[in-house]
Scaffold this motif. Structure first.
Motif, PDB file in Angstrom:
ATOM      1  N   GLU A   1       0.849  -1.189   0.000  1.00 20.31           N
ATOM      2  CA  GLU A   1       0.000   0.000   0.000  1.00 20.31           C
ATOM      3  C   GLU A   1       0.886   1.241   0.000  1.00 20.31           C
ATOM      4  N   MET A   2       0.437   2.311  -0.687  1.00 21.68           N
ATOM      5  CA  MET A   2       1.239   3.518  -0.798  1.00 21.68           C
ATOM      6  C   MET A   2       1.077   4.441   0.407  1.00 21.68           C
ATOM      7  N   GLY A   3       0.188   4.098   1.340  1.00 22.67           N
ATOM      8  CA  GLY A   3       0.140   4.840   2.593  1.00 22.67           C
ATOM      9  C   GLY A   3       1.414   4.628   3.382  1.00 22.67           C
ATOM     10  N   ALA A   4       1.606   5.444   4.412  1.00 19.41           N
ATOM     11  CA  ALA A   4       2.820   5.356   5.230  1.00 19.41           C
ATOM     12  C   ALA A   4       2.435   5.254   6.699  1.00 19.41           C
ATOM     13  N   GLU A   5       3.394   4.844   7.523  1.00 23.50           N
ATOM     14  CA  GLU A   5       3.105   4.525   8.924  1.00 23.50           C
ATOM     15  C   GLU A   5       4.406   4.592   9.714  1.00 23.50           C
ATOM     16  N   ASP A   6       4.421   5.343  10.814  1.00 22.81           N
ATOM     17  CA  ASP A   6       5.677   5.467  11.549  1.00 22.81           C
ATOM     18  C   ASP A   6       5.944   4.300  12.491  1.00 22.81           C
ATOM     19  N   PHE A   7       5.101   3.270  12.476  1.00 22.43           N
ATOM     20  CA  PHE A   7       5.466   1.995  13.091  1.00 22.43           C
ATOM     21  C   PHE A   7       6.724   1.445  12.418  1.00 22.43           C
ATOM     22  N   SER A   8       7.009   1.967  11.230  1.00 19.48           N
ATOM     23  CA  SER A   8       8.211   1.569  10.496  1.00 19.48           C
ATOM     24  C   SER A   8       9.478   1.735  11.339  1.00 19.48           C
ATOM     25  N   TYR A   9       9.529   2.779  12.168  1.00 17.72           N
ATOM     26  CA  TYR A   9      10.720   2.987  12.997  1.00 17.72           C
ATOM     27  C   TYR A   9      10.872   1.870  14.027  1.00 17.72           C
ATOM     28  N   MET A  10       9.763   1.387  14.550  1.00 12.49           N
ATOM     29  CA  MET A  10       9.832   0.294  15.516  1.00 12.49           C
ATOM     30  C   MET A  10      10.270  -0.995  14.842  1.00 12.49           C
ATOM     31  N   LEU A  11       9.819  -1.191  13.584  1.00 12.25           N
ATOM     32  CA  LEU A  11      10.236  -2.389  12.848  1.00 12.25           C
ATOM     33  C   LEU A  11      11.691  -2.302  12.400  1.00 12.25           C
ATOM     34  N   GLN A  12      12.237  -1.101  12.287  1.00 14.26           N
ATOM     35  CA  GLN A  12      13.670  -0.973  12.023  1.00 14.26           C
ATOM     36  C   GLN A  12      14.480  -1.326  13.265  1.00 14.26           C
ATOM     37  N   ALA A  13      13.885  -1.084  14.441  1.00 15.90           N
ATOM     38  CA  ALA A  13      14.605  -1.323  15.694  1.00 15.90           C
ATOM     39  C   ALA A  13      14.501  -2.759  16.178  1.00 15.90           C
ATOM     40  N   ARG A  14      13.362  -3.428  15.870  1.00 15.89           N
ATOM     41  CA  ARG A  14      13.141  -4.791  16.342  1.00 15.89           C
ATOM     42  C   ARG A  14      12.358  -5.588  15.302  1.00 15.89           C
ATOM     43  N   PRO A  15      12.507  -6.923  15.302  1.00 15.87           N
ATOM     44  CA  PRO A  15      11.656  -7.744  14.437  1.00 15.87           C
ATOM     45  C   PRO A  15      10.198  -7.591  14.844  1.00 15.87           C
ATOM     46  N   GLY A  16       9.310  -7.727  13.873  1.00 11.77           N
ATOM     47  CA  GLY A  16       7.894  -7.631  14.180  1.00 11.77           C
ATOM     48  C   GLY A  16       7.059  -7.589  12.927  1.00 11.77           C
ATOM     49  N   ALA A  17       5.797  -7.248  13.085  1.00 12.24           N
ATOM     50  CA  ALA A  17       4.882  -7.235  11.944  1.00 12.24           C
ATOM     51  C   ALA A  17       3.735  -6.275  12.209  1.00 12.24           C
ATOM     52  N   TYR A  18       3.158  -5.811  11.125  1.00  6.12           N
ATOM     53  CA  TYR A  18       2.026  -4.883  11.125  1.00  6.12           C
ATOM     54  C   TYR A  18       0.913  -5.521  10.317  1.00  6.12           C
ATOM     55  N   LEU A  19      -0.307  -5.427  10.816  1.00  8.33           N
ATOM     56  CA  LEU A  19      -1.453  -6.034  10.144  1.00  8.33           C
ATOM     57  C   LEU A  19      -2.580  -5.022  10.019  1.00  8.33           C
ATOM     58  N   PHE A  20      -3.485  -5.306   9.083  1.00  8.23           N
ATOM     59  CA  PHE A  20      -4.717  -4.550   8.928  1.00  8.23           C
ATOM     60  C   PHE A  20      -5.886  -5.445   9.338  1.00  8.23           C
ATOM     61  N   LEU A  21      -6.864  -4.842  10.005  1.00  9.08           N
ATOM     62  CA  LEU A  21      -8.057  -5.545  10.461  1.00  9.08           C
ATOM     63  C   LEU A  21      -9.281  -4.901   9.831  1.00  9.08           C
ATOM     64  N   GLY A  22     -10.039  -5.674   9.056  1.00 10.24           N
ATOM     65  CA  GLY A  22     -11.229  -5.161   8.406  1.00 10.24           C
ATOM     66  C   GLY A  22     -12.318  -4.810   9.396  1.00 10.24           C
ATOM     67  N   THR A  23     -12.942  -3.645   9.177  1.00 11.78           N
ATOM     68  CA  THR A  23     -14.008  -3.186  10.068  1.00 11.78           C
ATOM     69  C   THR A  23     -15.345  -3.046   9.349  1.00 11.78           C
ATOM     70  N   GLY A  24     -15.431  -3.531   8.099  1.00 12.72           N
ATOM     71  CA  GLY A  24     -16.694  -3.507   7.387  1.00 12.72           C
ATOM     72  C   GLY A  24     -16.967  -2.182   6.697  1.00 12.72           C
ATOM     73  N   PRO A  25     -18.172  -2.034   6.125  1.00 11.16           N
ATOM     74  CA  PRO A  25     -18.496  -0.836   5.336  1.00 11.16           C
ATOM     75  C   PRO A  25     -18.477   0.435   6.186  1.00 11.16           C
ATOM     76  N   GLY A  26     -18.114   1.534   5.533  1.00 16.52           N
ATOM     77  CA  GLY A  26     -18.121   2.817   6.223  1.00 16.52           C
ATOM     78  C   GLY A  26     -17.260   3.824   5.496  1.00 16.52           C
ATOM     79  N   ALA A  27     -17.282   5.058   5.969  1.00 12.71           N
ATOM     80  CA  ALA A  27     -16.442   6.105   5.387  1.00 12.71           C
ATOM     81  C   ALA A  27     -14.975   5.723   5.532  1.00 12.71           C
ATOM     82  N   GLY A  28     -14.167   6.155   4.570  1.00 14.36           N
ATOM     83  CA  GLY A  28     -12.755   5.809   4.558  1.00 14.36           C
ATOM     84  C   GLY A  28     -11.945   6.581   5.581  1.00 14.36           C
ATOM     85  N   LEU A  29     -10.711   6.143   5.757  1.00 18.21           N
ATOM     86  CA  LEU A  29      -9.789   6.801   6.673  1.00 18.21           C
ATOM     87  C   LEU A  29      -9.571   8.249   6.252  1.00 18.21           C
TER      88      LEU A  29
END
Length: 387
Positions: free
Chosen positions: A329-357
């Motif tokens: 995805e072309m969005g960005a997220e500063d959790f990236s700094y934590m993943l540079q510092a330690r192993p880990g993962a980021y996930l998306f959780l679907g919340t169903g229909p609704g207005a976008g972010l």
């Protein structure tokens, strides 16, 4: 395994927490009331340690398990956006011009729900570091907490985070090993010419044609300088100049967001941006200044942790509701700094229909909070099993 029964019982309380947070949004690092609310809830929950003021207004709480083991980090962001809310909900923002339009109120609630469960059950060996982070939207609160020594101070071995995903089927998770979200850089270009009367353009140096020429040429970076299989986005998001219909302005400026995934493409985009602006400035006879802000790095999941997180997600939502090789995805997220510092993962959780972010009508689906909390709880129990 669906939502954990104990966490399902928390649902009314979690909804109340979330809607309170929604009513009281704060921006950037100024998350003082939000942090105080979180700390109060953590004290009620009975966590073992609470550490405030990390990365300015960040909070880290520790829950000890029932045996010795490493420390796992779970992160939620807590800042809002400068948007006027139009949801009309009874719990709508009480702060004019600010709202939780990205669901960070929901992320905090998920982590508080997981904290309550983990503090009650303690069915794990080791420790959990609950990370409540400010300034994800603007300011790099993730970097600030890492730079404040959070990872070493609490001996965090791995770190995980979730973001809600509206208009993705409810309860579905998606993630992937490797690059998941883009790096984001921002450029501001300031042009100075010579203003004058609109009837005598030959007596002026008009910055508007220069800006238009630069903006058009910048689009060729994607189409002509970068390999077709390498992702890059350059979007011009603002352009400002002029005051009246009969005045050629002295100045103009525009702004761009630049999204990429690899260091090579990122560096090339910056190089070509400067070259194009400087070349067009010379051609049009204007002075130009470029302020190029090197922003958040790409969010890169570690393969083993991304695979493990997908396994846990399948326990919660079922095999058919987890996409473990989701597209970037072309969005960005500063959790990236934590993943540079330690192993880990980021996930998306679907919340169903609704207005976008980032939309003025956005509202987090409260039914999703127990799902996210259950994921966090099972992640800990699976990663730090009691022998």
């Amino acid at each position: 395994m669906p939502v954990l029964n104990r966490i399902a019982d928390y649902a009314p309380q979690m909804t109340a927490w979330r809607q309170h947070l929604h009513q009281h949004p704060e921006l950037g690092f100024e998350c003082h009331e939000t942090a105080a609310f979180i700390v109060a809830r953590l004290r009620e929950i009975g966590v073992d340690e609470i550490h405030e003021g990390i990365g300015r207004t960040g909070v880290v709480a520790i829950v000890n398990g029932s045996g010795e083991g490493p420390t796992l980090g779970l992160r939620a962001d807590m800042d809002a956006l400068p948007i006027v809310e139009v949801t009309g909900k009874p719990y709508a923002s009480t702060v004019p011009g600010r709202m939780h339009a990205c669901g960070h109120d929901g992320h905090v609630t998920m982590l508080l729900g997981a904290a309550k469960y983990l503090a009650e059950t303690r069915r794990f060996a080791g420790r959990v570091a609950l990370i409540f982070q400010p300034a994800e939207e603007d300011g790099g609160g993730g970097a600030a907490m890492v730079e404040d020594g959070m990872m070493d101070r609490f001996d965090i071995r791995e770190v995980y985070g979730i973001h809600n995903s509206p208009n993705t089927p409810f309860g579905h998770f998606h993630t992937a090993p490797g690059a998941l979200m883009a790096a984001v850089d921002t450029a501001w270009v300031y042009l100075t010419g010579k203003g004058g009367h609109g009837a005598t353009p030959h007596e002026t140096v008009d910055p508007i044609p220069a800006a238009v020429g630069m903006i058009g040429a910048l689009q060729t970076v994607v189409s002509r300088n970068v390999h077709a299989l390498d992702e890059l986005v350059i979007s011009i998001t603002q352009i400002h100049s002029g005051t009246a219909s009969n005045i050629i302005p002295e100045e103009a400026w525009f702004c761009a967001t630049i999204r990429s995934f690899t260091p090579e493409v990122r560096a090339l985009a910056k190089k070509r941006f400067h070259e194009i602006v400087e070349g067009h400035a010379a051609a049009y006879g204007v002075a130009a200044r470029v302020d190029y802000d090197w922003g958040y790095p790409p969010t890169v999941n570690h393969a083993a942790q991304a695979g493990f997180a997908a396994e846990v997600a399948r326990e919660i939502s079922g095999d058919g509701a987890v996409l473990a090789d989701a597209p970037k995805e072309m969005g960005a997220e500063d959790f990236s700094y934590m993943l540079q510092a330690r192993p880990g993962a980021y996930l998306f959780l679907g919340t169903g229909p609704g207005a976008g972010l980032h939309h003025a009508a956005f509202d987090f689906n409260d039914e999703a909070a127990p799902v996210g909390a259950s994921f966090f709880a099972r992640l800990v129990e699976r990663a730090l099993p009691l022998s």
